[in-house]
Design a protein around this motif. Structure first.
Motif, PDB file in Angstrom:
ATOM      1  N   GLY A   5      -3.565  -7.290   2.874  1.00 48.55           N
ATOM      2  CA  GLY A   5      -3.934  -6.212   3.817  1.00 48.55           C
ATOM      3  C   GLY A   5      -4.398  -5.177   2.767  1.00 48.55           C
ATOM      4  O   GLY A   5      -4.614  -5.446   1.427  1.00 48.55           O
ATOM      5  N   SER A   6      -4.586  -3.937   3.317  1.00 44.31           N
ATOM      6  CA  SER A   6      -5.048  -2.748   2.535  1.00 44.31           C
ATOM      7  C   SER A   6      -3.814  -2.027   1.951  1.00 44.31           C
ATOM      8  O   SER A   6      -4.138  -1.066   1.187  1.00 44.31           O
ATOM      9  N   LEU A   7      -2.792  -2.360   2.317  1.00 44.87           N
ATOM     10  CA  LEU A   7      -1.631  -1.442   1.814  1.00 44.87           C
ATOM     11  C   LEU A   7      -1.345  -1.654   0.299  1.00 44.87           C
ATOM     12  O   LEU A   7      -1.094  -2.709  -0.022  1.00 44.87           O
ATOM     13  N   ASN A   8      -1.291  -0.371  -0.425  1.00 44.49           N
ATOM     14  CA  ASN A   8      -0.721  -0.597  -1.721  1.00 44.49           C
ATOM     15  C   ASN A   8       0.944  -0.098  -1.367  1.00 44.49           C
ATOM     16  O   ASN A   8       1.152   0.545  -0.589  1.00 44.49           O
ATOM     17  N   TRP A   9       1.647  -0.623  -2.292  1.00 42.71           N
ATOM     18  CA  TRP A   9       3.195  -0.486  -1.998  1.00 42.71           C
ATOM     19  C   TRP A   9       3.636   0.834  -2.745  1.00 42.71           C
ATOM     20  O   TRP A   9       4.187   1.056  -3.635  1.00 42.71           O
ATOM     21  N   THR A  10       2.879   1.825  -2.088  1.00 39.32           N
ATOM     22  CA  THR A  10       3.150   3.359  -2.613  1.00 39.32           C
ATOM     23  C   THR A  10       3.753   4.066  -1.346  1.00 39.32           C
ATOM     24  O   THR A  10       3.340   4.115  -0.201  1.00 39.32           O
ATOM     25  N   THR A  11       4.522   5.231  -1.774  1.00 39.17           N
ATOM     26  CA  THR A  11       4.819   5.999  -0.677  1.00 39.17           C
ATOM     27  C   THR A  11       3.545   6.705  -0.010  1.00 39.17           C
ATOM     28  O   THR A  11       3.809   7.021   1.230  1.00 39.17           O
ATOM     29  N   GLN A  12       2.738   7.237  -0.666  1.00 35.71           N
ATOM     30  CA  GLN A  12       1.440   7.889  -0.107  1.00 35.71           C
ATOM     31  C   GLN A  12       0.937   6.849   0.918  1.00 35.71           C
ATOM     32  O   GLN A  12       0.685   7.233   2.086  1.00 35.71           O
ATOM     33  N   ALA A  13       0.534   5.598   0.659  1.00 40.11           N
ATOM     34  CA  ALA A  13       0.260   4.649   1.358  1.00 40.11           C
ATOM     35  C   ALA A  13       0.792   4.646   2.537  1.00 40.11           C
ATOM     36  O   ALA A  13       0.412   4.271   3.790  1.00 40.11           O
ATOM     37  N   ILE A  14       2.199   4.198   2.261  1.00 39.14           N
ATOM     38  CA  ILE A  14       3.126   3.988   3.637  1.00 39.14           C
ATOM     39  C   ILE A  14       3.337   5.101   4.387  1.00 39.14           C
ATOM     40  O   ILE A  14       3.408   4.717   5.655  1.00 39.14           O
ATOM     41  N   GLN A  15       3.407   6.296   4.137  1.00 36.52           N
ATOM     42  CA  GLN A  15       3.621   7.506   4.836  1.00 36.52           C
ATOM     43  C   GLN A  15       2.518   8.208   5.529  1.00 36.52           C
ATOM     44  O   GLN A  15       2.684   9.037   6.626  1.00 36.52           O
ATOM     45  N   ASN A  16       1.386   8.128   4.506  1.00 39.31           N
ATOM     46  CA  ASN A  16       0.302   8.948   5.101  1.00 39.31           C
ATOM     47  C   ASN A  16      -1.128   8.426   5.486  1.00 39.31           C
ATOM     48  O   ASN A  16      -1.886   8.946   6.011  1.00 39.31           O
TER      49      ASN A  16
END
Length: 247
Positions: free
Chosen positions: A187-198
């Motif tokens: 999908g579009s999600l990078n495995w980063t805190t920014q992407a996961i939370q914001n």
């Protein structure tokens, strides 16, 4: 004599009819029993092999609400602690991140990651935990973003996990994971805190053999293309050592 003849007489038509119905009912009952037995054996075999009765079809949307995930990330030897209530102040319950972690931690044989950016400490802990359990983990990432502050690629390498990166002018922009060569997360999600939370992101999680095999082939192609033997910035002597170790 009359009694002997009466005993040898053929059964009446009504008796023959009921006898035929009895045989039909017996055959039907045996068929149902064998079908039920086959169904039970199939379910038993799937449970033994660790497969579900129906393929996974799941979509996750982000940002994820913040929840405690310590129960998922606890070491195997800390089973008692995992059952005990967590004392952290974070809310407990299911979230998009916890569901992603659960899928990742379901790996039993292999985990292949092809990620543009990886900076989530929780996902890094899950990957390292799988590596400690004996799961074969391979990571492909982008050369520029793996060196940024907060990247988890360094800790993965320090844990002994194989990592390869591109040396191209463009980005290695894939974002997918393959679990046991049978489950795809993409999908579009990078495995980063920014992407996961914001960020507004999505993930599709599927068990579809044809679809998974396409991604497996792509990963293997990239993995070989990014073999350190092919890195142009290594001195010739070091490349020869890499080739020797490979063989």
């Amino acid at each position: 004599m009359e009694r002997a003849c009466a005993a040898a007489a053929p059964p009446a038509p009504e008796a023959r009819m009921w006898r035929g119905k009895g045989r039909a009912l017996l055959a039907f009952g045996l068929g149902v029993a064998f079908e039920a037995l086959a169904w039970w054996l199939l379910r038993w075999r799937r449970r033994r092999l660790g497969t579900s009765s129906s393929p996974v079809r799941e979509v996750l949307f982000f940002p994820s609400r913040v929840t405690c995930v310590e129960g998922l990330l606890a070491e195997e030897e800390a089973a008692a602690a995992r059952r005990a209530p967590c004392a952290c102040p974070l809310p407990h319950g299911e979230s998009a991140l916890s569901r992603l972690l659960a899928r990742v931690l379901s790996a039993r044989r292999s985990l292949d990651l092809c990620l543009f950016a990886f900076s989530s400490p929780q996902l890094r802990r899950a990957v390292v935990l799988l590596h400690r359990r004996g799961v074969r983990v391979r990571v492909v990432t982008d050369a520029d973003y793996m060196a940024l502050r907060g990247s988890q690629i360094g800790p993965l390498r320090m844990a002994g996990i194989q990592v390869r990166h591109d040396q191209e002018t463009g980005y290695m922009h894939h974002k997918f994971a393959i679990i046991d060569k049978k489950m795809l997360i993409t999908g579009s999600l990078n495995w980063t805190t920014q992407a996961i939370q914001n960020n507004r992101e999505n993930l599709l999680i599927v068990e579809d053999r044809d679809c998974v095999n396409i991604f497996v082939a792509e990963f293997e192609k990239i993995w070989e293309n990014y073999n350190p033997v092919n890195y142009i910035f290594f001195p010739q002597k070091e490349k020869q050592v890499l080739k020797k170790n490979k063989t």
